[in-house]
Design an enzyme around this catalytic site. Sequence first.
Site, PDB file in Angstrom:
ATOM      1  CB  SER A   1      -0.894   0.013   1.232  1.00  0.00           C
ATOM      2  OG  SER A   1      -0.114   0.351   2.366  1.00  0.00           O
ATOM      3  CE  LYS A   2      -0.971   7.845   0.459  1.00  0.00           C
ATOM      4  NZ  LYS A   2       0.169   8.507   1.066  1.00  0.00           N
ATOM      5  NE  ARG A   3      -2.148   4.131   5.762  1.00  0.00           N
ATOM      6  CZ  ARG A   3      -3.051   3.187   6.056  1.00  0.00           C
ATOM      7  NH1 ARG A   3      -2.789   2.296   6.985  1.00  0.00           N
ATOM      8  NH2 ARG A   3      -4.196   3.144   5.412  1.00  0.00           N
TER       9      ARG A   3
ATOM     10  CG  ASP B   1       3.562   7.544   2.547  1.00  0.00           C
ATOM     11  OD1 ASP B   1       4.124   7.769   1.453  1.00  0.00           O
ATOM     12  OD2 ASP B   1       2.368   7.808   2.780  1.00  0.00           O
TER      13      ASP B   1
END
Length: 519
Positions: A275-277, A280
């Site tokens: 996921s994008k998380r 990050d």
Amino acid sequence: MTRRTRVRFAPSPTGPLHMGGVRTALYNYLYAKQKGGDFIIRIEDTDSNRFVPGAEQYIIEALNWCGIIPDEGVDENGKVVETASEKHPHAPYRQSQRRGIYRKYAEQLVNDGFAYYAFDTAEELNAARAACEANGQTFIYNQGTRMSLRNSLSMPESEWKPLLETRTDWTVRFKMPENTVVAMDDMIRGHVEINTDTLDDKVLWKRADELPTYHLANIVDDHLMEITEVIRGEEWLPSLPLHYLLYQAFGWQDTMPRFAHLPLLLKPVGNGKLSKRDGDKMGFPVFPLNWLNSEGETYHGYREDGYFPEAFVNLLAMLGWNPGTEQEMFSMQELIDAFSIDHVSKSGAKFNPDKAKWYNKEYLRLKSDEELTEAFIPVLAAHGIENVDKAWLLKVVSLIKERATFVADFWTIASYLFVAPSEYNEKDAAKFWKEENYKLALKVADFILAFEGEFTKENLEGPLEEYIRGNEWPMGKVMNCLRLALVGASNGLGIADIVTLIGKDEFARRIEAIKAKLC
Ligand code: GLU
């Protein structure tokens, strides 16, 4: 008769394309090119609630950056084709612009008994859902509940028919057959069977916006566009029984495409979808290009983070597919030649950010010094360095490229060749700037400044080493002292390289600066 291979990538413009989406596009592209067939782009934008401005253009630009160029659906200017031509016979390729096509197919299903009109309002459906939940059950609109709901199966025709005219909020729902086993074949997963009793009566068409839902539009368009293989993400596997049943209901079994559901991309650590998380948290991009969302947040893109498109494509290709050999580096053409659905794995593919970097480093090494020099110029400009002599820069690049993963690393590795150090690494200074060492280093500096031959590495290196050795001075310590003065730290190129690259005058200035500090 064998049909011409035609595959499609059918994104919904609901946001930036995740790297998993790019991989789906890539596998479709590779499959089509290997078979000498067509790779088509179709924009599935029938869900207006989820429409995100700019997403369509982002998707096309991302594919273009990767060199995944469609044969059909998008023109040379990167625009989704709206008018039919010889090259783009099925235009428009945006489903919202094809809305006129779908109603008749929805009605055909109703007339043939495979679908029905449903008139339940949102409030009525909520009430039915709440009633079920109160009994500890989950509501599903299917054979168990449909006769107690408001639709053309439960109501007399005299009652529902007028509603088609007077109401604008009805839908067409698929009439999921009762207790029927749907037997399906997936090119990756093999034979799969499912009983229809677990499935619901999906909405196929909505009067409110006169648009089909994903399922109807997808099947109708794949049929009309003569798609031969549907290669898509695993998240669509649960829709496959409905899609099979729709092909049967339309009587299109003979030309039904074959299906291949690709494995998920998984997080680097632990389980679950990438996921994008994760990006990050661990500092790697999960999108091909930067994306600025409506809250002003930027999602990192591979392109802006300095990845070469060839490296990105290569690493994506290897996430879920393997060539069956040890080979890891593949150009697009090599991928086209080697790709095979048989070698796509069923299980999820764990993404490894270090491997992504490894790929970039390998591709950086393959680039010519000229190309890397050109790529370095904007990096330098961003640091305020302009009008640098190209021949000189080429020399710098050739000396440092082996140590870099990204072109931007050239600056981190060699900024001292462009600007004198403004500070000196404290730890290195404590270690190397002992009086007995720097006094010798300054003598070496004098030797260099007095050197009369042409200032080249070849001319300088030998005499410099001879001088230090002849005096029986500690080579490493003296060199590190000098390097500290020139670089600001004890790492960097060889002294002869640094001296010849910065030139005699700059060398003299840096030695003066260090003398002022130390003596
Ligand atoms: N529009 C769907 C998506 O966004 C396409 C699924 C399919 O390829 O059938 O992924």
